[in-house]
Design a protein around this motif. Structure first.
Motif, PDB file in Angstrom:
ATOM      1  N   TYR A 187      -9.403 116.409  46.531  1.00 18.14           N
ATOM      2  CA  TYR A 187      -9.594 115.620  45.318  1.00 18.14           C
ATOM      3  C   TYR A 187     -10.985 114.977  45.232  1.00 18.14           C
ATOM      4  O   TYR A 187     -11.528 114.830  44.135  1.00 18.14           O
ATOM      5  N   ILE A 188     -11.548 114.592  46.354  1.00 16.49           N
ATOM      6  CA  ILE A 188     -12.899 114.010  46.318  1.00 16.49           C
ATOM      7  C   ILE A 188     -13.903 115.062  45.860  1.00 16.49           C
ATOM      8  O   ILE A 188     -14.756 114.800  44.995  1.00 16.49           O
ATOM      9  N   ALA A 189     -13.790 116.262  46.436  1.00 18.24           N
ATOM     10  CA  ALA A 189     -14.695 117.345  46.046  1.00 18.24           C
ATOM     11  C   ALA A 189     -14.492 117.705  44.574  1.00 18.24           C
ATOM     12  O   ALA A 189     -15.462 117.974  43.856  1.00 18.24           O
ATOM     13  N   ALA A 190     -13.249 117.687  44.125  1.00 16.13           N
ATOM     14  CA  ALA A 190     -12.969 118.003  42.722  1.00 16.13           C
ATOM     15  C   ALA A 190     -13.611 116.978  41.798  1.00 16.13           C
ATOM     16  O   ALA A 190     -14.233 117.331  40.785  1.00 16.13           O
ATOM     17  N   ALA A 191     -13.469 115.712  42.151  1.00 15.45           N
ATOM     18  CA  ALA A 191     -14.061 114.653  41.327  1.00 15.45           C
ATOM     19  C   ALA A 191     -15.577 114.766  41.296  1.00 15.45           C
ATOM     20  O   ALA A 191     -16.208 114.590  40.244  1.00 15.45           O
ATOM     21  N   ASN A 192     -16.169 115.078  42.430  1.00 18.51           N
ATOM     22  CA  ASN A 192     -17.630 115.198  42.495  1.00 18.51           C
ATOM     23  C   ASN A 192     -18.137 116.332  41.616  1.00 18.51           C
ATOM     24  O   ASN A 192     -19.124 116.171  40.888  1.00 18.51           O
ATOM     25  N   ARG A 193     -17.486 117.492  41.666  1.00 24.42           N
ATOM     26  CA  ARG A 193     -17.942 118.624  40.855  1.00 24.42           C
ATOM     27  C   ARG A 193     -17.708 118.361  39.372  1.00 24.42           C
ATOM     28  O   ARG A 193     -18.537 118.729  38.526  1.00 24.42           O
ATOM     29  N   ALA A 194     -16.600 117.731  39.038  1.00 18.02           N
ATOM     30  CA  ALA A 194     -16.345 117.395  37.633  1.00 18.02           C
ATOM     31  C   ALA A 194     -17.380 116.402  37.121  1.00 18.02           C
ATOM     32  O   ALA A 194     -17.863 116.513  35.984  1.00 18.02           O
ATOM     33  N   GLN A 195     -17.768 115.452  37.973  1.00 18.25           N
ATOM     34  CA  GLN A 195     -18.770 114.462  37.588  1.00 18.25           C
ATOM     35  C   GLN A 195     -20.119 115.119  37.357  1.00 18.25           C
ATOM     36  O   GLN A 195     -20.850 114.765  36.420  1.00 18.25           O
ATOM     37  N   VAL A 196     -20.470 116.084  38.189  1.00 19.24           N
ATOM     38  CA  VAL A 196     -21.719 116.831  38.013  1.00 19.24           C
ATOM     39  C   VAL A 196     -21.729 117.524  36.655  1.00 19.24           C
ATOM     40  O   VAL A 196     -22.731 117.500  35.933  1.00 19.24           O
ATOM     41  N   ALA A 197     -20.618 118.143  36.293  1.00 23.25           N
ATOM     42  CA  ALA A 197     -20.525 118.833  35.008  1.00 23.25           C
ATOM     43  C   ALA A 197     -20.704 117.853  33.850  1.00 23.25           C
ATOM     44  O   ALA A 197     -21.437 118.129  32.899  1.00 23.25           O
ATOM     45  N   VAL A 198     -20.047 116.712  33.937  1.00 24.96           N
ATOM     46  CA  VAL A 198     -20.120 115.717  32.865  1.00 24.96           C
ATOM     47  C   VAL A 198     -21.537 115.186  32.701  1.00 24.96           C
ATOM     48  O   VAL A 198     -22.042 115.035  31.585  1.00 24.96           O
ATOM     49  N   GLU A 199     -22.199 114.909  33.810  1.00 24.08           N
ATOM     50  CA  GLU A 199     -23.540 114.325  33.754  1.00 24.08           C
ATOM     51  C   GLU A 199     -24.607 115.349  33.389  1.00 24.08           C
ATOM     52  O   GLU A 199     -25.585 115.014  32.717  1.00 24.08           O
ATOM     53  N   THR A 200     -24.425 116.589  33.823  1.00 22.11           N
ATOM     54  CA  THR A 200     -25.462 117.604  33.621  1.00 22.11           C
ATOM     55  C   THR A 200     -25.320 118.340  32.294  1.00 22.11           C
ATOM     56  O   THR A 200     -26.318 118.692  31.666  1.00 22.11           O
ATOM     57  N   TYR A 201     -24.091 118.581  31.863  1.00 19.04           N
ATOM     58  CA  TYR A 201     -23.848 119.371  30.652  1.00 19.04           C
ATOM     59  C   TYR A 201     -22.918 118.601  29.698  1.00 19.04           C
ATOM     60  O   TYR A 201     -21.803 119.052  29.406  1.00 19.04           O
ATOM     61  N   PRO A 202     -23.337 117.431  29.207  1.00 21.26           N
ATOM     62  CA  PRO A 202     -22.432 116.571  28.433  1.00 21.26           C
ATOM     63  C   PRO A 202     -21.939 117.170  27.122  1.00 21.26           C
ATOM     64  O   PRO A 202     -20.920 116.726  26.594  1.00 21.26           O
ATOM     65  N   GLN A 203     -22.646 118.165  26.579  1.00 23.16           N
ATOM     66  CA  GLN A 203     -22.257 118.730  25.286  1.00 23.16           C
ATOM     67  C   GLN A 203     -21.491 120.045  25.404  1.00 23.16           C
ATOM     68  O   GLN A 203     -21.098 120.619  24.386  1.00 23.16           O
ATOM     69  N   ALA A 204     -21.262 120.519  26.608  1.00 23.24           N
ATOM     70  CA  ALA A 204     -20.614 121.819  26.784  1.00 23.24           C
ATOM     71  C   ALA A 204     -19.115 121.743  26.505  1.00 23.24           C
ATOM     72  O   ALA A 204     -18.489 120.708  26.738  1.00 23.24           O
ATOM     73  N   PRO A 205     -18.501 122.816  26.010  1.00 22.49           N
ATOM     74  CA  PRO A 205     -17.057 122.822  25.747  1.00 22.49           C
ATOM     75  C   PRO A 205     -16.219 122.512  26.984  1.00 22.49           C
ATOM     76  O   PRO A 205     -15.142 121.926  26.879  1.00 22.49           O
ATOM     77  N   ALA A 206     -16.714 122.897  28.155  1.00 21.43           N
ATOM     78  CA  ALA A 206     -15.943 122.705  29.391  1.00 21.43           C
ATOM     79  C   ALA A 206     -15.809 121.246  29.805  1.00 21.43           C
ATOM     80  O   ALA A 206     -15.024 120.927  30.698  1.00 21.43           O
ATOM     81  N   ILE A 207     -16.549 120.352  29.167  1.00 27.75           N
ATOM     82  CA  ILE A 207     -16.520 118.939  29.561  1.00 27.75           C
ATOM     83  C   ILE A 207     -15.150 118.310  29.295  1.00 27.75           C
ATOM     84  O   ILE A 207     -14.733 117.388  29.999  1.00 27.75           O
TER      85      ILE A 207
END
Length: 258
Positions: A187-207
């Motif tokens: 779960y820690i790794a999952a949260a970290n990767r999800a956070q990277v996606a949110v911060e790096t690609y805020p406008q992408a559909p996958a967010i």
């Protein structure tokens, strides 16, 4: 007899290799015309040879510059992406102010884009967690350089479309990995990767899915404050998200919706 035989062998070895080269003595213009004709016929190997000979024999002038640029394209069409990128980089370095340097950047982007097919060319055959996004990121950088330096280039509009596609693909990769970790209880790794996606690609559909993973991962970790913060953001931006009812079992990836 031995002496005669040795002389014959020596004469054969020392013969001029250009004797059988039908292009010997051709002008730069003729070599270039032959290369263009070969390209028109899809004879990429022949086109490569003509352009390489042109550049070697006539290293200066407009034909040489054009040969350097077209070599990048011909290498690419010959399934030699490494040589294509090297040729494009070389052209950019040698002719930074050339009127066609925007095309060199565009071609670099295309080579990397098609090398990886925007990350999703063969998703049905390969786990996203095993893919290297290096080509996609380099393609994005080349398109971005073109759009930034040459906003009026005829290649700018297409470059922007490809950049948007790559952003969506890269965001989807991060979310896929986050989902992979969630399913395995990391779960820690999952949260970290999800956070990277949110911060790096805020406008992408996958967010949308990234935010849901953040909520779920923080909940599993017992981090209630972080969970509540993430859920507030989730509900504000995606109040009717299907993930509230479907969870993480997605049936149709975003790229197949197109």
């Amino acid at each position: 007899m031995l002496a005669v035989f040795a002389i014959a062998i020596f004469a054969g070895c020392s013969s001029n290799p250009t004797e059988h080269d039908e292009t010997a003595g051709w002008s730069a213009g003729r070599l270039y015309a032959a290369a263009k004709e070969a390209q028109g016929e899809g004879s990429w190997e022949t086109a490569t040879k003509m352009l390489e000979k042109l550049e070697a024999r006539y290293p200066y002038g407009r034909f040489a510059q054009q040969a350097q640029l077209e070599l990048a394209y011909v290498y690419w069409k010959s399934n030699e992406p490494g040589s294509a990128l090297a040729a494009a980089d070389r052209f950019i370095k040698l002719h930074p102010n050339h009127p066609a340097v925007d095309y060199a950047y565009y071609l670099k982007g295309l080579v990397n884009f098609n090398e990886d097919l925007g990350l999703v060319g063969h998703l049905s055959n390969q786990d996203l967690t095993e893919r290297d996004p290096k080509a996609a990121r380099e393609a994005f950088d080349s398109f971005k350089e073109l759009v930034t330096r040459f906003p009026n280039s005829k290649y700018a509009a297409d470059s922007i479309k490809r950049m948007n596609y790559l952003v969506n693909a890269l965001a989807s990769l991060e979310v896929h990995v986050a989902r992979y970790y969630m399913k395995r209880g990391a779960y820690i790794a999952a949260a970290n990767r999800a956070q990277v996606a949110v911060e790096t690609y805020p406008q992408a559909p996958a967010i949308e899915e990234a935010m849901f993973i953040l909520v779920a991962a923080y909940d599993k970790l017992g981090m209630n404050d972080l969970r509540d913060d993430a859920e507030r953001v989730m509900k504000k931006n995606f109040p009717n998200s299907r993930y509230y009812t479907e969870g993480l079992e997605r049936k149709v990836p975003w790229w197949k919706l197109w």
